[in-house]
Design an enzyme around this catalytic site. Structure first.
Site, PDB file in Angstrom:
ATOM      1  N   ASN B  75       0.826  -1.214   0.000  1.00 47.77           N
ATOM      2  CA  ASN B  75       0.000   0.000   0.000  1.00 47.77           C
ATOM      3  C   ASN B  75       0.849   1.248   0.000  1.00 47.77           C
ATOM      4  O   ASN B  75       1.997   1.235   0.448  1.00 47.77           O
ATOM      5  CB  ASN B  75      -0.936   0.003   1.214  1.00 47.77           C
ATOM      6  CG  ASN B  75      -0.250   0.568   2.438  1.00 47.77           C
ATOM      7  OD1 ASN B  75      -0.289   1.768   2.696  1.00 47.77           O
ATOM      8  ND2 ASN B  75       0.417  -0.303   3.199  1.00 47.77           N
ATOM      9  N   PHE B 135       6.830   4.472  14.074  1.00 44.37           N
ATOM     10  CA  PHE B 135       8.161   4.788  13.532  1.00 44.37           C
ATOM     11  C   PHE B 135       8.441   3.918  12.323  1.00 44.37           C
ATOM     12  O   PHE B 135       9.576   3.625  11.996  1.00 44.37           O
ATOM     13  CB  PHE B 135       9.254   4.509  14.581  1.00 44.37           C
ATOM     14  CG  PHE B 135       9.228   5.439  15.754  1.00 44.37           C
ATOM     15  CD1 PHE B 135       8.664   6.712  15.650  1.00 44.37           C
ATOM     16  CD2 PHE B 135       9.801   5.063  16.959  1.00 44.37           C
ATOM     17  CE1 PHE B 135       8.656   7.569  16.743  1.00 44.37           C
ATOM     18  CE2 PHE B 135       9.805   5.917  18.051  1.00 44.37           C
ATOM     19  CZ  PHE B 135       9.222   7.171  17.944  1.00 44.37           C
ATOM     20  N   CYS B 137       6.192   3.674   9.126  1.00 42.87           N
ATOM     21  CA  CYS B 137       5.620   3.849   7.782  1.00 42.87           C
ATOM     22  C   CYS B 137       6.736   4.106   6.772  1.00 42.87           C
ATOM     23  O   CYS B 137       7.469   5.084   6.892  1.00 42.87           O
ATOM     24  CB  CYS B 137       4.621   5.002   7.786  1.00 42.87           C
ATOM     25  SG  CYS B 137       3.809   5.169   6.195  1.00 42.87           S
ATOM     26  N   CYS B 355      16.331 -32.581  -6.338  1.00 43.25           N
ATOM     27  CA  CYS B 355      17.586 -33.045  -5.736  1.00 43.25           C
ATOM     28  C   CYS B 355      18.644 -33.273  -6.808  1.00 43.25           C
ATOM     29  O   CYS B 355      19.804 -32.940  -6.634  1.00 43.25           O
ATOM     30  CB  CYS B 355      17.336 -34.323  -4.938  1.00 43.25           C
ATOM     31  SG  CYS B 355      18.748 -34.793  -3.919  1.00 43.25           S
TER      32      CYS B 355
HETATM   33  C1  LIG Z   1      -3.381   0.008   3.773  1.00 37.28           C
HETATM   34  C2  LIG Z   1      -2.488  -0.015   4.978  1.00 37.28           C
HETATM   35  C3  LIG Z   1      -2.320   1.114   5.747  1.00 37.28           C
HETATM   36  C4  LIG Z   1      -1.505   1.090   6.862  1.00 37.28           C
HETATM   37  N1  LIG Z   1      -1.419   2.206   7.642  1.00 37.28           N
HETATM   38  C5  LIG Z   1      -0.688   2.164   8.780  1.00 37.28           C
HETATM   39  C6  LIG Z   1      -0.667   3.263   9.652  1.00 37.28           C
HETATM   40  O1  LIG Z   1      -1.300   4.283   9.434  1.00 37.28           O
HETATM   41  N2  LIG Z   1       0.063   3.168  10.770  1.00 37.28           N
HETATM   42  C7  LIG Z   1       0.793   2.050  11.087  1.00 37.28           C
HETATM   43  O2  LIG Z   1       1.441   2.020  12.139  1.00 37.28           O
HETATM   44  N3  LIG Z   1       0.789   0.984  10.276  1.00 37.28           N
HETATM   45  C8  LIG Z   1       0.054   1.019   9.144  1.00 37.28           C
HETATM   46  N4  LIG Z   1       0.020  -0.100   8.332  1.00 37.28           N
HETATM   47  C9  LIG Z   1       0.820  -1.301   8.699  1.00 37.28           C
HETATM   48  C10 LIG Z   1       0.003  -2.314   9.491  1.00 37.28           C
HETATM   49  O3  LIG Z   1      -0.445  -1.779  10.695  1.00 37.28           O
HETATM   50  C11 LIG Z   1       0.805  -3.585   9.801  1.00 37.28           C
HETATM   51  O4  LIG Z   1       1.937  -3.226  10.568  1.00 37.28           O
HETATM   52  C12 LIG Z   1       1.274  -4.292   8.560  1.00 37.28           C
HETATM   53  O5  LIG Z   1       0.270  -4.269   7.581  1.00 37.28           O
HETATM   54  C13 LIG Z   1       1.689  -5.768   8.841  1.00 37.28           C
HETATM   55  O6  LIG Z   1       0.613  -6.567   9.291  1.00 37.28           O
HETATM   56  P1  LIG Z   1      -0.240  -7.549   8.341  1.00 37.28           P
HETATM   57  O7  LIG Z   1       0.714  -8.436   7.645  1.00 37.28           O
HETATM   58  O8  LIG Z   1      -1.206  -8.225   9.246  1.00 37.28           O
HETATM   59  O9  LIG Z   1      -0.955  -6.652   7.357  1.00 37.28           O
HETATM   60  C14 LIG Z   1      -0.803  -0.095   7.206  1.00 37.28           C
HETATM   61  C15 LIG Z   1      -0.964  -1.220   6.432  1.00 37.28           C
HETATM   62  C16 LIG Z   1      -1.812  -1.194   5.340  1.00 37.28           C
HETATM   63  C17 LIG Z   1      -2.005  -2.446   4.506  1.00 37.28           C
END
Ligand SMILES: Cc1cc2nc3c(=O)[nH]c(=O)nc-3n(C[C@H](O)[C@H](O)[C@H](O)COP(=O)(O)O)c2cc1C
Ligand SMILES: Cc1cc2nc3c(=O)[nH]c(=O)nc-3n(C[C@H](O)[C@H](O)[C@H](O)COP(=O)(O)OP(=O)(O)OC[C@H]3O[C@@H](n4cnc5c(N)ncnc54)[C@H](O)[C@@H]3O)c2cc1C
Ligand code: SF4
Ligand code: SF4
Ligand code: SF4
Lengths: 455, 424
Positions: B75, B135, B137, B355
């Site tokens: 994303n 910390f 993104c 193998c």
């Molecule tokens: C569309 C999307 C948006 C996300 N936005 C955030 C966010 O705003 N803050 C954050 O800490 N993590 C964000 N994440 C990361 C997720 O919280 C999580 O750490 C990551 O997707 C791994 O977990 P999963 O494999 O279950 O998806 C986002 C993930 C996705 C897919």
């Protein structure tokens, strides 16, 4: 028109309705289905399915190409092993060939990969701007092929590929052999057989001369004089006879004669309909005949076989098709007498009940009669000996009535090769004929080229 | 029935399944539906300073398997695109309505003390249970000096964590970025800063695919693209390793870990717990299937715990950590050999070719009279690498059997073949 059935009525259903009933028995896969099914292939090494395909198509390779959205590549892989891969995909009894051997053909794996339908998917969806095979430089060699059926066409294509010039002598008006005149209409729908021939001929270097029948307009001696090699692929042009009195009576004919008429009919509603009919035999031809008559509207179709289900040539899949089309399968009954009405036309048949005693078929002494407007005999195709009448042709070594060949499709006469149904080698199947043609071409080519090198 | 309730870094929740900070936790509507479905907690979609972030279209792309199953998800979204005020109001309302669930607020503001000092009391006023510092993104926000740009510099991590502990009494969870060489560096920094826990992983820099017609990577924005953050099933192995690295690091011993990354089933969750996690967070699996997946996760986990005699999560949390070690401590004398169950074998030949071509030529292909092949392991050649077992399509058809070779435990440190061995 089939004279001996001219007294019968026409189907009640109209042309459009009938055309619909004769539509594709196994409809093509959608793109989604092909994606799902191709993902089921395990991409086996030394894959058992390849071993079970008489034409040795690299099945895991072409299925992986489909999976990788490369239908063009998939089609080329298929065609490089089997130039009639399109019709084979439709007519092969896969349940006893590739799919039978598929490692997923067991309860744990649920079902075999649908190889035939995937093969069809690739061929139907590939769009070649130009013919996908290019000829080698002209070799200066000319080869005569007799018979434009699957064996002859396959041989001609491979020879043309190697740069040779090929002339196919064909007795009938159209090329394709039984693909055009014999295979059930619902397996090879519309004009697929002709389109496939056209595609195959695009390679160039192949001339088809229609109306040339070996034994009539042609002799083997002449062909051998005029060409560098000869390939005989004349199939089985005759039908086995029942050996009963009144076999010529109106209302009795060979199933293949009727099927040929049906395959050529533009309007199925003009065919003679035997509302009540008997089909004799237990192979593909018998099933095809019975099913097609049922589709035309017959309500009482009896397929009668002198032995049991287990001995039937038709596979279980074929038998199931017959049953699904309301064909009654009667076993352990042997034709005894053709029953005629007062005008000398077929009104039924009397059968002797049979049983197997110490491996031998015997009559039980009981008999029964079935009423029928027509009887179709499908007890087997036979070699038409009238093709081999010139002095040289008579010299050909035979195996039974058919032409003897070795594993490289050589006959007993140097420079003369034979393949397909007219030989005793392998099964009488389209895919087998294609393979014979291909192997014969390889043998002819290596023979002709070794002579060149030696010279 | 096993008791799934937890207390993680001082935060109570009826079960360890929390939704990670992401679109599923973006607003009250979603979070209420999640709580109705049974999720034990949520980490609210990351809040920032006003004006709110603005997102592009399109935003997601995926790495697909052969059957179009999503292996990995990518994303390019930013933090919340709604105003701080609306988010805070909704958080307050939801926490009031669902007092038993964990509600954690994810935050990302510039790396300036004043910014944190300002936002923390506002967040605390919502009644939330804790804060998570984003910390991690990896896309968009680092270009503005936030997210992974902070997470990749240990001093910043430590400093911001300390500010949070100074200006707020709420438990502080530091969410780590995996886009770093050694995850322990960041965890240690968080620990030094006074973090109550770490959570990991955030997403991994990724480009999932390229549109070969338009010659642009996915997801496409107009005629361009940019790298995104990778998550979903494919990242689970990376997340598990990073969790284990922290769990067995003596420097951060006892630091609670919240596992994130590719969790979609109770088994995934149990594995994270076994490697030291006290709670887990889920994003992609919920985004692909909806909130209902938590039902099977809860049911499966508690049945498995019952079968093992574990009454609460703490009973097996960290149980696999001790068995995770450095290569040099592994027993070099231990030996396994592949054994093919001929009754289960379907004869696909994959073990052989794998193998034969790429490993140790230890599986013989014996041609049979019927044209098929029989595959047999050549014991003397087998090094016990597991490759055949991995490529075999039939579950449990190839077993790796431990050999009793009579040799004692010996690690590389003491192996006579090691020129730098420890003498003695
Ligand atoms: C569309 C999307 C948006 C996300 N936005 C955030 C966010 O705003 N803050 C954050 O800490 N993590 C964000 N994440 C990361 C997720 O919280 C999580 O750490 C990551 O997707 C791994 O977990 P999963 O494999 O279950 O998806 C986002 C993930 C996705 C897919
Ligand atoms: C009714 C029926 C249904 C069948 N269904 C199936 C099926 O579903 N699946 C399957 O795999 N197989 C099926 N078969 C078998 C398959 O059709 C044959 O095995 C295949 O066509 C053999 O190919 P061929 O080239 O050897 O002979 P043919 O296809 O018979 O071709 C021989 C060609 O030679 C020509 N010819 C014959 N004599 C001469 C001569 N003297 N001079 C010049 N030309 C001559 C013929 O006109 C014909 O064009 C079926 C057969 C029949 C009869
Ligand atoms: S040619 Fe016939 S037997 Fe061979 S793979 Fe295709 S469908 Fe199967
Ligand atoms: S045997 Fe079946 S699974 Fe294996 S390659 Fe052939 S079609 Fe695919
Ligand atoms: S990979 Fe498995 S199923 Fe295939 S041949 Fe080897 S042992 Fe048999």
């Amino acid at each position: 028109m089939i004279d001996t059935l001219s007294h019968l009525p026409r189907p009640h259903a109209g042309a459009v309705e009938l055309a619909d009933r004769f539509g594709d028995l196994a409809p093509p896969l959608t793109a989604r289905q092909a994606a799902l099914e191709s993902a089921r292939c395990l991409y086996c090494y030394d894959a058992p399915c390849v071993n079970a395909c008489p034409s040795e198509i690299d099945i895991p390779s072409f299925i992986r190409s489909i999976q990788q959205e490369n239908v063009q590549g998939a089609a080329q892989t298929i065609l490089s092993a089997n130039i009639l891969g399109g019709s084979c995909a439709r007519v092969c009894p896969t349940e006893v060939l590739c799919q039978q051997a598929c490692v997923r053909n067991n309860a744990e794996e649920c079902a075999p990969v649908l190889i035939g339908l995937l093969q069809r998917h690739a061929i139907d969806n590939a769009q070649f701007g130009e013919h996908p095979f290019q000829r080698a430089p002209a070799s200066g060699k000319r080869i005569a092929v007799v018979g434009a059926g699957p064996a002859g066409l396959s041989c001609a294509h491979r020879l043309a590929l190697y740069g040779h010039e090929v002339v196919i002598f064909e007795a009938r008006e159209k090329a394709g052999g039984l693909n055009e005149y014999g295979i059930a209409a619902y397996k090879l729908v519309d004009d697929f057989a002709q389109r496939e021939v056209e595609f195959l001929l695009q390679i160039g270097g192949i001339e088809i001369r229609h109306g040339h029948r070996l034994g009539v307009e042609l002799s083997l001696s002449l062909l051998r004089q005029q060409f560098d090699a000869v390939f005989l692929a004349i199939g089985l042009a005759a039908s086995k006879r029942l050996g009963l009195a009144d076999e010529q009576a109106p209302g009795l004919l060979a199933a293949t004669d009727y099927i040929r008429e049906l395959r050529q009919a533009d309007d199925l509603s003009q065919l003679p309909l035997a509302e009540r009919c008997i089909v004799l035999g237990a192979g593909n031809t018998a099933i095809d005949m019975a099913v097609q008559m049922s589709k035309l509207g017959a309500h009482d179709v009896n397929l009668v076989y002198r032995r049991g289900f287990a001995e039937m040539g038709a596979t279980e899949h074929e038998q199931a098709i017959a049953k699904a089309n309301q064909v009654r399968l009667l076993t352990w009954a042997q034709p005894q007498e053709v029953l005629l009405d007062d005008q000398g036309r077929v009104r039924g048949m009397r059968f002797a009940r049979t049983q197997q005693v110490d491996g031998r078929l015997q009559s039980t002494g009981e008999s029964f009669e079935l009423t029928a407007d027509a009887i179709f005999s499908a007890i087997g195709q036979a070699f038409d000996a009238s093709a081999l009448v010139d002095p040289l042709a008579r010299e050909l070594k035979r195996e039974g009535e058919r032409i003897w060949v070795d594993a490289t499709l050589r006959t007993s006469l140097p420079g003369v090769y034979a393949g397909g149904d007219c030989t005793a080698l392998g099964q009488d199947l389209t895919v087998q004929a294609v393979q014979h043609g291909k192997l014969a071409a390889e043998a002819i080519h290596s023979h002709l080229m070794s002579n060149v090198e030696a010279a | 029935m096993a008791d799934l309730s937890i207390e993680f870094a001082g935060i109570k929740a009826p079960n360890p399944f929390w939704l990670a900070s992401a679109p599923p936790t973006d607003k009250a509507y979603n979070v209420v539906r999640a709580f109705e479905a049974g999720w034990g907690g949520v980490v609210w979609k990351t809040l920032g300073e006003d004006p709110a972030a603005v997102n592009v279209s399109s935003r997601y792309s995926a790495h697909f398997g052969a059957n179009r199953e999503v292996l990995g998800f990518n994303n390019i979204e930013l933090i919340t695109d709604r105003s701080l005020e609306i988010n805070l109001r909704e958080i307050t309302q939801v926490k009031q309505a669902w007092p038993d669930r964990a509600l954690i607020v994810s935050l990302m503001v510039p790396c300036v003390e004043e910014s944190w000092k300002t936002i923390l009391p506002l967040v605390a006023a919502t009644g939330c249970d804790g804060i998570e510092l984003n910390f991690g993104c990896p896309h968009g926000m680092p270009e503005r000096g936030m997210g992974a740009a902070v997470g990749q510099v240990p001093e910043y991590v430590e400093r911001v964590t300390r500010w949070c502990k100074t200006y707020s009494s709420l438990p502080v969870i530091v969410k780590l970025t995996p886009n770093i060489t050694d995850i322990r560096t960041a965890a240690r920094a968080a620990y030094r800063g006074g973090a109550d826990a770490v959570s990991l992983i955030n997403t991994i820099n990724s480009i999932t695919s390229v549109d070969l017609e338009r010659m642009v990577a996915n997801p496409i924005v107009g005629s361009q693209s940019t790298h995104g953050g990778y998550c979903g099933s494919a990242v689970k192995p990376i997340a598990l390793n990073m969790v284990a690295e922290i769990a067995r690091d003596p420097e951060t011993r006892g630091l609670p870990i919240c596992g994130i990354g590719g969790i979609g089933s109770w088994r995934d969750a149990a594995e994270f717990v076994a490697l030291g996690c006290g709670a887990v967070q889920v994003c992609t699996a919920a985004m692909l299937h909806g909130f209902r997946i938590v039902e099977q996760m809860q049911d499966g986990l508690s049945r498995w715990m019952d079968s093992q005699g574990y009454q609460r999560l703490a009973d097996f949390s960290g149980k696999a950590v001790g068995n995770t070690t450095d290569w040099k401590y592994l027993d070099i004398n231990y030996q396994v050999i592949a054994r093919i169950d001929q009754d289960a074998c379907i004869g696909c030949g994959r073990c052989h070719i794998a193998c034969e071509d790429t490993s140790h030529q230890a599986i013989a292909s014996l041609a049979q009279a019927d044209g098929t092949h029989r595959y047999e392991v050549i014991d003397e050649e087998c090094v016990g690498c597991n490759l055949c077992q991995i490529t075999c399509p039939v579950q449990d058809c190839i077993e790796m059997l431990a050999q009793d070779n009579g040799k004692p435990f010996l690690d590389w440190q003491h192996d006579p073949r090691n020129p730098y061995r420890i003498a003695g």
